[in-house]
Design an enzyme around this catalytic site. Structure first.
Site, PDB file in Angstrom:
ATOM      1  N   GLU A  17      58.697 -83.046 -58.008  1.00  0.00           N
ATOM      2  CA  GLU A  17      59.096 -81.924 -57.148  1.00  0.00           C
ATOM      3  C   GLU A  17      60.221 -82.335 -56.205  1.00  0.00           C
ATOM      4  O   GLU A  17      60.549 -83.501 -56.069  1.00  0.00           O
ATOM      5  CB  GLU A  17      57.915 -81.431 -56.301  1.00  0.00           C
ATOM      6  CG  GLU A  17      57.202 -80.204 -56.853  1.00  0.00           C
ATOM      7  CD  GLU A  17      58.023 -78.933 -56.710  1.00  0.00           C
ATOM      8  OE1 GLU A  17      59.207 -79.007 -56.298  1.00  0.00           O
ATOM      9  OE2 GLU A  17      57.498 -77.861 -57.025  1.00  0.00           O
ATOM     10  N   ARG A 100      48.939 -79.662 -47.286  1.00  0.00           N
ATOM     11  CA  ARG A 100      50.072 -80.569 -47.469  1.00  0.00           C
ATOM     12  C   ARG A 100      51.356 -79.759 -47.517  1.00  0.00           C
ATOM     13  O   ARG A 100      51.331 -78.530 -47.676  1.00  0.00           O
ATOM     14  CB  ARG A 100      49.936 -81.375 -48.762  1.00  0.00           C
ATOM     15  CG  ARG A 100      49.979 -80.542 -50.045  1.00  0.00           C
ATOM     16  CD  ARG A 100      50.151 -81.423 -51.257  1.00  0.00           C
ATOM     17  NE  ARG A 100      50.099 -80.724 -52.532  1.00  0.00           N
ATOM     18  CZ  ARG A 100      51.116 -80.127 -53.130  1.00  0.00           C
ATOM     19  NH1 ARG A 100      52.291 -80.070 -52.508  1.00  0.00           N
ATOM     20  NH2 ARG A 100      50.985 -79.561 -54.306  1.00  0.00           N
ATOM     21  N   ASN A 102      54.844 -78.491 -49.309  1.00  0.00           N
ATOM     22  CA  ASN A 102      55.255 -78.209 -50.682  1.00  0.00           C
ATOM     23  C   ASN A 102      56.758 -77.953 -50.700  1.00  0.00           C
ATOM     24  O   ASN A 102      57.523 -78.795 -50.235  1.00  0.00           O
ATOM     25  CB  ASN A 102      54.461 -77.040 -51.274  1.00  0.00           C
ATOM     26  CG  ASN A 102      54.533 -76.992 -52.790  1.00  0.00           C
ATOM     27  OD1 ASN A 102      54.304 -78.010 -53.450  1.00  0.00           O
ATOM     28  ND2 ASN A 102      54.860 -75.846 -53.361  1.00  0.00           N
ATOM     29  N   ASN A 147      57.048 -71.510 -52.788  1.00  0.00           N
ATOM     30  CA  ASN A 147      58.056 -72.064 -53.689  1.00  0.00           C
ATOM     31  C   ASN A 147      59.338 -71.234 -53.613  1.00  0.00           C
ATOM     32  O   ASN A 147      59.425 -70.252 -52.874  1.00  0.00           O
ATOM     33  CB  ASN A 147      57.539 -72.082 -55.133  1.00  0.00           C
ATOM     34  CG  ASN A 147      56.863 -73.392 -55.479  1.00  0.00           C
ATOM     35  OD1 ASN A 147      57.411 -74.467 -55.240  1.00  0.00           O
ATOM     36  ND2 ASN A 147      55.664 -73.316 -56.032  1.00  0.00           N
ATOM     37  N   ASP A 200      58.390 -71.226 -59.811  1.00  0.00           N
ATOM     38  CA  ASP A 200      58.212 -72.452 -59.032  1.00  0.00           C
ATOM     39  C   ASP A 200      59.481 -72.645 -58.194  1.00  0.00           C
ATOM     40  O   ASP A 200      59.969 -71.705 -57.578  1.00  0.00           O
ATOM     41  CB  ASP A 200      57.908 -73.634 -59.952  1.00  0.00           C
ATOM     42  CG  ASP A 200      57.117 -74.727 -59.235  1.00  0.00           C
ATOM     43  OD1 ASP A 200      57.607 -75.242 -58.209  1.00  0.00           O
ATOM     44  OD2 ASP A 200      56.026 -75.083 -59.696  1.00  0.00           O
TER      45      ASP A 200
END
Length: 301
Positions: A17, A100, A102, A147, A200
């Protein structure tokens, strides 16, 4: 123009990522979030170096020639490039240890949008924040998997997705501050993904085309501002995760992927999963600005 994707290096990420390209040094950076690694690929030498991280990281942005800004599961960190040393400068959701960081990206003003999510993708556990160089401010709450954060070249429009409901929104912004000045509207829905999957990570080119990696769709697709499809490039990994522009002319694209969530049989059935890929030619990419950081916060936590 026919295009295809070629594997870059041999490192295989569980959850690749957050790619970023440093044009000054011709170096690409990306994360293996679950593997606690920051990957560095020097195109001149062809080497890929894996730097171990103490916690999960997902976003990297340049500060100056010596430092980088990293969004990690418990805060924003300054990283010294020469030594790899990390210093937390802002806490992030210390009251939510199950979350967390992203997806995230720098706005043309140098301000950072970053998203958080539950480590097990708990429903609406995440938030999209703005870091203006001093403070972290929530923009959009109750996001499950943030995202597709990216911005129009003039900084007047922001884009973001929630991968769980499979929708990309766009919102008008103040180009000087990256602050929304209107309500988000739906830009893309599941029906517009040509090869299926979920929205995404995304990056926007100089023409305002949003290039999206489709998780589960094994592809990257460019969507024009009028929502029409410019082009789709298939990737030999089903769980494509995020693109970025690379190369001196910013006309190539790097795409990360993942094998996270696979059973052993699924991993064997998708041998390209987790590798990083290059697509050559014909992109009209944009460069990344430096992140704004007020030096007064550097002794904070």
């Amino acid at each position: 123009m026919a295009t295809s994707a070629e594997k870059l290096g041999t490192h295989r990420c569980q959850l690749g990522e957050g790619p970023f390209y440093d044009r000054r040094t011709d170096t690409a950076w990306w994360f293996d979030i679950v593997g606690h690694k920051l990957l560095e690929h020097r195109f001149g030498g062809g080497d890929t170096i894996a730097h171990e991280l103490p916690v999960m990281g997902s976003v990297i942005a340049p500060v100056d020639e010596n430092r980088q800004l990293l969004a990690m599961e418990d805060g924003l960190y300054l990283r010294e490039i020469a030594t790899g040393s990390l210093k937390r400068i802002k806490a992030l959701e210390d009251d939510k240890p199950g979350n967390r960081s992203n997806d995230g990206r720098l706005h043309p003003s140098g301000r950072l949008w970053l998203g958080t999510m539950g480590k097990n993708a708990e429903w609406q556990a995440g938030t999209i924040y703005l870091f203006d160089g001093t403070e972290i401010t929530p923009l959009f709450r109750k996001v499950t998997i943030p995202n597709s954060i990216c911005f129009s070249p003039d900084g007047r429009t922001g884009y973001f997705a929630d991968t769980a409901p499979n929708i990309v929104w766009r919102v008008a912004l103040d180009p000087q501050t990256a602050v929304p000045i209107g309500e988000p509207e739906v830009f893309l829905t599941e029906a517009q993904l040509p090869l299926g999957g979920h929205y995404d990570g995304s990056v926007m080119d100089a023409d305002g085309v949003l290039w999206n990696a489709a998780w589960g769709g094994g592809s990257v697709t460019g969507f024009a501002p009028d929502r029409s499809i410019v082009r789709t490039v298939e990737i030999p990994a089903a769980q494509t995760s995020c693109p970025c522009f690379v190369g001196p002319g910013l006309d190539r694209m790097l795409v990360t992927s993942a094998w996270d969530g696979y059973s052993e049989s699924e991993r064997n059935a998708d041998p390209g999963a987790g590798f990083t890929y290059m697509i050559d030619g014909s992109f009209n990419g944009t460069d990344t600005v430096a992140a704004i950081i007020d030096e007064s916060i550097l002794n904070g936590n």
